[in-house]
Scaffold this motif. Structure first.
Motif, mmCIF file in Angstrom:
data_model
loop_
_atom_site.group_PDB
_atom_site.id
_atom_site.type_symbol
_atom_site.label_atom_id
_atom_site.label_comp_id
_atom_site.label_asym_id
_atom_site.label_seq_id
_atom_site.Cartn_x
_atom_site.Cartn_y
_atom_site.Cartn_z
ATOM 1 N N MET A 109 0.844 -1.195 0.000
ATOM 2 C CA MET A 109 0.000 0.000 0.000
ATOM 3 C C MET A 109 0.880 1.245 0.000
ATOM 4 O O MET A 109 1.831 1.335 0.772
ATOM 5 N N ARG A 110 0.579 2.193 -0.884
ATOM 6 C CA ARG A 110 1.323 3.445 -0.945
ATOM 7 C C ARG A 110 0.372 4.585 -1.301
ATOM 8 O O ARG A 110 -0.479 4.451 -2.182
ATOM 9 N N ALA A 111 0.544 5.719 -0.645
ATOM 10 C CA ALA A 111 -0.143 6.946 -1.031
ATOM 11 C C ALA A 111 0.746 7.669 -2.036
ATOM 12 O O ALA A 111 1.960 7.785 -1.836
ATOM 13 N N VAL A 112 0.149 8.148 -3.130
ATOM 14 C CA VAL A 112 0.908 8.778 -4.207
ATOM 15 C C VAL A 112 0.349 10.180 -4.427
ATOM 16 O O VAL A 112 -0.849 10.352 -4.685
ATOM 17 N N GLY A 113 1.248 11.172 -4.357
ATOM 18 C CA GLY A 113 0.803 12.553 -4.446
ATOM 19 C C GLY A 113 0.805 13.145 -5.829
ATOM 20 O O GLY A 113 0.137 14.146 -6.076
ATOM 21 N N SER A 114 1.568 12.570 -6.768
ATOM 22 C CA SER A 114 1.644 13.138 -8.110
ATOM 23 C C SER A 114 1.981 12.057 -9.125
ATOM 24 O O SER A 114 2.434 10.959 -8.772
ATOM 25 N N ALA A 115 1.784 12.367 -10.413
ATOM 26 C CA ALA A 115 2.060 11.407 -11.482
ATOM 27 C C ALA A 115 3.526 11.012 -11.526
ATOM 28 O O ALA A 115 3.860 9.877 -11.895
ATOM 29 N N ASP A 116 4.425 11.913 -11.135
ATOM 30 C CA ASP A 116 5.859 11.621 -11.162
ATOM 31 C C ASP A 116 6.229 10.488 -10.210
ATOM 32 O O ASP A 116 7.205 9.773 -10.435
ATOM 33 N N GLU A 117 5.460 10.315 -9.155
ATOM 34 C CA GLU A 117 5.765 9.299 -8.141
ATOM 35 C C GLU A 117 5.080 7.966 -8.421
ATOM 36 O O GLU A 117 5.388 6.956 -7.794
ATOM 37 N N PHE A 118 4.136 7.965 -9.379
ATOM 38 C CA PHE A 118 3.242 6.815 -9.510
ATOM 39 C C PHE A 118 3.956 5.523 -9.893
ATOM 40 O O PHE A 118 3.747 4.473 -9.281
ATOM 41 N N GLU A 119 4.808 5.554 -10.904
ATOM 42 C CA GLU A 119 5.393 4.324 -11.429
ATOM 43 C C GLU A 119 6.275 3.630 -10.388
ATOM 44 O O GLU A 119 6.210 2.403 -10.222
ATOM 45 N N ALA A 120 7.096 4.400 -9.672
ATOM 46 C CA ALA A 120 7.962 3.803 -8.649
ATOM 47 C C ALA A 120 7.128 3.222 -7.514
ATOM 48 O O ALA A 120 7.413 2.123 -7.005
ATOM 49 N N ALA A 121 6.082 3.943 -7.106
ATOM 50 C CA ALA A 121 5.218 3.441 -6.034
ATOM 51 C C ALA A 121 4.476 2.180 -6.466
ATOM 52 O O ALA A 121 4.324 1.233 -5.695
ATOM 53 N N LEU A 122 4.023 2.157 -7.708
ATOM 54 C CA LEU A 122 3.320 0.985 -8.224
ATOM 55 C C LEU A 122 4.229 -0.242 -8.216
ATOM 56 O O LEU A 122 3.826 -1.331 -7.789
ATOM 57 N N ALA A 123 5.465 -0.061 -8.688
ATOM 58 C CA ALA A 123 6.410 -1.185 -8.724
ATOM 59 C C ALA A 123 6.671 -1.717 -7.325
ATOM 60 O O ALA A 123 6.723 -2.937 -7.096
ATOM 61 N N SER A 124 6.827 -0.828 -6.362
ATOM 62 C CA SER A 124 7.074 -1.248 -4.980
ATOM 63 C C SER A 124 5.873 -1.985 -4.404
ATOM 64 O O SER A 124 6.017 -3.019 -3.741
ATOM 65 N N CYS A 125 4.662 -1.462 -4.663
ATOM 66 C CA CYS A 125 3.450 -2.120 -4.166
ATOM 67 C C CYS A 125 3.303 -3.520 -4.747
ATOM 68 O O CYS A 125 2.984 -4.476 -4.029
ATOM 69 N N LYS A 126 3.528 -3.649 -6.046
ATOM 70 C CA LYS A 126 3.389 -4.956 -6.690
ATOM 71 C C LYS A 126 4.418 -5.953 -6.153
ATOM 72 O O LYS A 126 4.110 -7.125 -5.933
ATOM 73 N N ARG A 127 5.639 -5.468 -5.955
ATOM 74 C CA ARG A 127 6.683 -6.355 -5.440
ATOM 75 C C ARG A 127 6.337 -6.819 -4.024
ATOM 76 O O ARG A 127 6.442 -8.010 -3.693
ATOM 77 N N GLU A 128 5.907 -5.898 -3.173
ATOM 78 C CA GLU A 128 5.572 -6.247 -1.801
ATOM 79 C C GLU A 128 4.328 -7.115 -1.743
ATOM 80 O O GLU A 128 4.242 -8.056 -0.941
ATOM 81 N N ALA A 129 3.357 -6.853 -2.623
ATOM 82 C CA ALA A 129 2.135 -7.662 -2.658
ATOM 83 C C ALA A 129 2.447 -9.094 -3.085
ATOM 84 O O ALA A 129 1.927 -10.057 -2.507
ATOM 85 N N ALA A 130 3.302 -9.234 -4.099
ATOM 86 C CA ALA A 130 3.657 -10.576 -4.561
ATOM 87 C C ALA A 130 4.379 -11.356 -3.470
ATOM 88 O O ALA A 130 4.139 -12.552 -3.268
ATOM 89 N N ALA A 131 5.265 -10.674 -2.745
ATOM 90 C CA ALA A 131 6.032 -11.346 -1.690
ATOM 91 C C ALA A 131 5.143 -11.729 -0.513
ATOM 92 O O ALA A 131 5.325 -12.787 0.108
ATOM 93 N N SER A 132 4.164 -10.894 -0.193
ATOM 94 C CA SER A 132 3.332 -11.131 0.993
ATOM 95 C C SER A 132 2.134 -12.028 0.725
ATOM 96 O O SER A 132 1.718 -12.790 1.595
ATOM 97 N N PHE A 133 1.559 -11.914 -0.494
ATOM 98 C CA PHE A 133 0.286 -12.601 -0.743
ATOM 99 C C PHE A 133 0.311 -13.512 -1.969
ATOM 100 O O PHE A 133 -0.686 -14.161 -2.273
#
Length: 662
Positions: free
Chosen positions: A168-192
């Protein structure tokens, strides 16, 4: 009712279930891993079965071994606790297929609520309010980024199959979205094991309010009121309370009925929690449903007077709910504090180690009372890197919120844990903060109150040093009947003896002097101030200490050269410095970057020879189910990388070396 159940979990929740089962005359079977061979929950049950290695994937997540243990011991039902397999539809179905009652909802209900995206579609059909967002199956980064723009920033990316703030990540702008998405997906795959995410509008100043629901096999479904779980760090709960402050009867009924509608939509049976995000004006939106008992269930037990584990057992055995909606009442106010092995001053990094001292306030365990302690550990146990960082739960109940707050402060003051970092002092500061005491609640409370919650002074230095001196004098008193050459009372033929005390407190050196007077009295000098010191042992590690006009009742614990001093005002840790040993120490290499906790290295962003700048992410570690980014402390050049992705590393292990750029 069942005669024997197996508890497919560990720690505090396994002990909690065993306590109710014992009261009802039900025999219990524990399962345990290598790391838990001597754990408290093993001894809390009537039987125990070893099921594998220390890592959860080698034991607590191997449900075929758990089913084998149930069959071998003659258990009739399986209680999954929370975490691990508690929301695993395959496990619930496997229990049913094996002829075992699953003490939880049917597999179909778990499946329906297991995907956040699918659940929201279902809730929309049931008329439950939803936060605007995208909950579909398309997962291409470009598409999700476009959806985020459509929804409008800030947005929240959440693991579709997740919970507990992972992925889970809060994203404040489009510039931050791709990095936050990659981190969320990686953590989600590892946890669930599932990297699907959803994107929602990020509600500003949200409150996290959840409704406890319960259904039986005879068509009854009730809500046992609400809990406010707004105080969080890293999207994980810190303090929970019931009922929610400021909740009107009309809004309580509206939220409760929405929660029951959600439960009925999936044919729910057993204990569940429907979680809502609430605006400050009272509007609320469905967030997710947890198809299990929650960590914070004791506050609901405290205000209703009902044992929810007993309800689970009765419903799983086919009985009707012990009470229907018009029979349920709220009595008083309850607050729960989660005591965790973590360092709040270091971004809540999880801690591991031994519970050298584990003293909790006098309380009833796993029962309704003004003060209740639910723990799955004992003094001397190890907090390992394999499992969640929670040590215990401290629950208080009062006739009013103000009384509950007062009891919580007193209970936290009487909580003494030595051997590793904990959040005990931090919890006390949170509970005493202006925002919490005035019930100005939202999920950003900790960040908003940062100035008063972090970097606090702890216990007054003079008080702590006086406590160390009292402990020293008590140890010397053990030799008072020895021959003159063995006595340690500081007696001198000429003049008064002085003992130099060089102490390290959080990296700062302090020197004090303990003077022994001929009449048997003592003086303590710290800085320029010198005051009479009087110390009287109260038994064990407790002392009545006076320094000048000040007087305290202190608990002083010693582990080698380390001292931990606890008082009602706070606590402080000190290390007595051995000057000879210190002189032999080498200088610290500032170019070393070490692991802040034991864990697994899951990403490396740099290689040898690469230039980096201050604050640049260098590596990512995973420990206790969370990701932790290690950043460059200064501009430099990567001289050497000492570990690779996938390696397990211990706390303090040197991961890579930096040197100043040429």
């Amino acid at each position: 009712m069942f005669k024997k159940i197996l508890i497919a979990n560990r720690g505090e929740i396994a002990c909690r279930v065993a306590a109710t089962a014992r009261r009802l005359g039900i025999k219990t079977v524990a399962v345990y891993s290598d790391a838990d061979a001597n754990a408290k929950h093993v001894h809390a049950c009537d039987e125990a079965v070893h099921i594998g290695g220390s890592a959860p994937r080698d034991s607590y997540l191997r449900y075929e071994r758990i089913l084998d243990a149930a069959r071998a011991t003659g258990a009739q039902a399986v209680h999954p606790g929370y975490g691990f397999l508690s929301e695993n539809e395959d496990f619930a179905q496997a229990c049913a297929d094996a002829g075992l009652a699953f003490i939880g909802p049917p597999a179909s209900a778990i499946a329906a609520m297991g995907s956040k995206a699918a659940a929201k579609t279902l809730m929309e059909k049931a008329g439950v309010p939803l936060v605007p967002g995208y909950h579909g199956d398309r997962q291409e980064p470009e598409f999700l980024k476009a959806e985020a723009a459509r929804i409008g920033y800030p947005v929240l990316i959440k693991a579709s199959a997740g919970g507990g703030g992972k992925g889970m990540r809060a994203v404040g702008s489009a510039d931050e979205f791709e990095a936050a998405l990659a981190s969320c997906k990686r953590e989600a795959a590892a946890s669930f094991g599932d990297d699907h995410v959803l994107v929602e509008r990020y509600v500003t100043r949200p409150r996290h309010i959840e409704i406890q629901v319960f259904g039986d096999t005879q068509g009854h479904c009730v809500y046992l009121f609400e809990r406010d779980c707004s105080v969080q760090r890293r999207h994980q709960k810190v303090l929970e309370e019931a009922p929610a402050p400021g909740m009107t009867e009309e809004r309580r009924r509206e939220m409760g009925e929405a929660a029951v509608a959600a439960a009925r939509a999936v044919g729910y049976v057993g204990a569940g929690t429907v979680e809502f995000i609430a605006e400050q004006d009272g509007r609320f939106y469905f967030m997710e449903m947890n198809t299990r008992l929650q960590v914070e269930h004791p506050v609901t037990e405290a205000i209703t007077g009902h044992d929810l584990v007993e309800w689970q057992l009765r419903v799983a055995a086919g009985e009707r709910l012990p009470a229907l909606q018009d029979e349920l009442r709220i009595r008083g106010h309850a607050i729960e504090a989660r005591l965790c092995a973590e360092n709040p001053e270091a971004q809540f990094l999880p801690a591991t180690g031994w519970l050298r001292v584990f003293r909790m306030p006098r309380a009833s365990e796993f029962d309704v009372a003004p003060v209740r302690v639910d723990a799955g550990v004992r003094e001397g146990d190890e907090i390992s890197p394999y499992y969640d960082s929670m040590i215990a739960k401290l629950i208080v109940h009062g006739e009013t919120r103000e009384q509950a707050l007062s009891r919580l402060d007193a209970a936290l003051a009487d909580t003494h844990i030595v051997g590793l970092h904990t959040n005990a002092a931090f919890l006390r500061r949170v509970a005493a903060s202006r925002s919490f005491t005035t019930a100005d609640l939202d999920t950003a409370l900790i960040e908003r109150e940062r100035d008063v919650l972090f970097g606090g002074p702890g216990l007054d230095l003079a008080c702590a040093v006086a406590g160390v001196a009292a402990r020293v004098l008590a140890e010397e008193a053990q030799f008072e009947n020895a021959d003159p050459w063995s006595r340690r009372d500081g007696w001198r033929l000429h003049g008064a003896a002085r003992r130099r005390m060089e102490l390290d407190v959080g990296g700062q050196r302090h020197v004090a002097y303990l003077a022994y007077q001929h009449d048997g009295s003592h003086l303590l000098q710290l800085g320029e101030a010198q005051h009479p010191l009087r110390a009287r042992s109260l038994g064990g590690d407790r002392f009545d200490v006076s320094l000048g006009a000040d007087r305290w009742e202190l608990a002083v614990y010693r582990q080698g050269e380390s001292y931990a001093v606890f008082a009602p005002q706070g606590s402080l840790s000190l290390v007595w410095i051995d000057a000879i040993a210190h002189a032999a120490e080498g200088s610290h290499d500032a170019g070393r970057l070490t692991a802040p906790m034991p864990g697994k290295l899951i990403a490396l962003h740099v290689s040898a020879g690469q230039k980096v700048h201050k604050g640049q992410p260098l590596a990512v570690m995973e420990a206790m189910k969370m990701e932790h980014t290690i950043a460059a402390p200064a501009d430099g050049l990567v001289e050497e990388v000492l570990y690779g992705v996938g390696d397990q590393v211990g706390e303090g292990a040197e991961l890579l070396r930096l040197k100043k750029p040429a």
